[in-house]
Design an enzyme around this catalytic site. Structure first.
Site, PDB file in Angstrom:
ATOM      1  N   GLY A  84     -77.320  47.046  -3.375  1.00  0.00           N
ATOM      2  CA  GLY A  84     -77.842  46.362  -2.012  1.00  0.00           C
ATOM      3  C   GLY A  84     -78.540  45.330  -2.237  1.00  0.00           C
ATOM      4  CB  VAL A 142     -69.463  41.427   6.336  1.00  0.00           C
ATOM      5  CG1 VAL A 142     -68.179  41.070   6.036  1.00  0.00           C
ATOM      6  CG2 VAL A 142     -69.836  42.341   7.096  1.00  0.00           C
ATOM      7  CE  LYS A 184     -61.164  45.372  32.560  1.00  0.00           C
ATOM      8  NZ  LYS A 184     -60.526  44.728  33.513  1.00  0.00           N
ATOM      9  N   GLY A 211     -70.751  36.678  10.185  1.00  0.00           N
ATOM     10  CA  GLY A 211     -69.500  37.491  10.063  1.00  0.00           C
ATOM     11  C   GLY A 211     -68.915  37.689   9.044  1.00  0.00           C
ATOM     12  CB  THR A 263     -72.569  33.373   5.741  1.00  0.00           C
ATOM     13  OG1 THR A 263     -72.070  34.412   5.159  1.00  0.00           O
ATOM     14  CG2 THR A 263     -72.818  32.192   4.668  1.00  0.00           C
ATOM     15  CG  ASP A 301     -65.136  40.779  -1.239  1.00  0.00           C
ATOM     16  OD1 ASP A 301     -64.722  41.833  -1.914  1.00  0.00           O
ATOM     17  OD2 ASP A 301     -64.768  41.073   0.092  1.00  0.00           O
ATOM     18  NE  ARG A 342     -65.495  40.555  31.749  1.00  0.00           N
ATOM     19  CZ  ARG A 342     -64.165  40.593  32.042  1.00  0.00           C
ATOM     20  NH1 ARG A 342     -63.158  40.190  31.300  1.00  0.00           N
ATOM     21  NH2 ARG A 342     -63.941  41.120  33.385  1.00  0.00           N
TER      22      ARG A 342
END
Length: 316
Positions: A228, A256, A27, A295, A293, A260, A29
């Site tokens: 790129g 990411v 798992k 995420g 930036t 956009d 975390r």
């Protein structure tokens, strides 16, 4: 009504989190996830908003996830018009390995569309678009949406002078190249361009030559190919230009949202009647701002202003 309408057929609630390390079996975390409204057109509208501009996001939504998506957009002050679909809006997950900095992205397919939903969406987009305005079709298509959807939309918009900007991939992109649909702007990345060309495009001149060949074939009035970290190349009937990014590689956190952010800034500049070369530079500065930036975060007006002077424009 905004002069810019973005279209997101397959939106998502983007969840981003991190774990100390990522491996199969145990798992993992994770940290508390951050939720952002996502999908190509939505992120373009968000970038426009962050840059002080105005747009309306046309969003196909369904179920509880769709309702959450609209709440997230409202909290950011992004104007939208919702188009109801059967099925639940998808979620996507980005998990960063804190030890290595590597990011793993899990993207769901989205709800299935039938033929009636497709026809209704075309009519709704046509009604929502400003006369002589800019319509940006960006992002993936949900299952069931025909690959010629961009061409169908282009035909609808052409009757009242609408300018269609397309940023797509896969078979819809291949079909646009095989069967021109009179789009105003077609954008793709270098991997997609090389796939279409059937060969490597290692230099800026190689990229410019391929983009020019698409313009000469009537694929689009303007073709933009992102290279790129090297920036973006633009070709149209009057010339070819390359604009390089102005960001130090050491500052890069995540790619990411760069595309956009580029499309948002580029489109905003054109909506403000700026020259297309200046729009290329503004878009490149926004892409530069996005890669520093974390995420799913996009560009900020402050960082765009910081990078804009250093984005070098070259005529090819």
């Amino acid at each position: 009504m905004s002069d810019i309408l973005t279209v997101t057929l397959n939106p998502t609630v983007d969840l981003s989190t991190s774990a100390p390390s990522i491996s199969a079996g145990p798992k993992l975390r994770c940290t508390t996830p951050k939720a952002d409204p996502g999908g190509g057109g939505i992120n373009v509208s968000r970038a426009i908003r962050f840059l002080g501009g105005d747009s309306t996001a046309f969003i196909a939504t369904g179920g509880e996830t769709g309702a959450r998506l609209l709440r997230l957009l409202a909290a950011e002050g992004v104007k939208f018009t919702a188009f109801s679909v059967t099925g639940d809006t998808r979620q996507s997950i980005a998990v960063t390995d804190s030890g290595t900095g590597e990011q793993y992205r899990f993207v769901m397919p989205g709800p299935y569309w039938n033929a009636d939903m497709v026809d209704e969406a075309l009519s709704a987009i046509d009604s929502a678009a400003a006369r002589d305005g800019i319509v940006i079709l960006s992002g993936s298509q949900p299952p069931g949406v025909p690959v010629d959807f961009p061409a169908r939309l282009s035909n609808r918009l052409s009757s009242h002078g609408g300018r269609l900007f397309v940023d797509t991939s896969g078979e819809p992109l291949h079909l646009l190249v095989r069967e021109p649909a009179n789009t105003s702007v077609l954008r793709m990345d270098d991997v997609e361009a090389e796939d279409l060309a059937g060969r490597a495009l290692p230099t800026r001149l190689d990229t410019a030559d391929f983009a020019t060949s698409l313009v000469e074939r009537g694929i689009a009035e303007n073709v933009i190919i992102a290279r790129g970290a090297d920036g973006s190349t633009l070709a149209n009937s009057t010339g070819r230009w390359h604009c390089s990014r102005a960001v130090d590689p050491a500052e890069v956190v995540s790619a990411v949202g760069a595309g956009d952010s580029f499309v948002g800034a580029f489109s905003l500049a054109l909506a403000r009647d700026e020259d297309i070369v200046d729009a290329l530079k503004f878009g490149t500065a926004a892409a530069s701002a996005a890669v520093i930036t974390e995420g799913t975060d996009l560009c900020s007006a402050e960082n765009v202003a910081r990078f804009l002077p250093g984005c070098e424009l070259t005529t090819l």
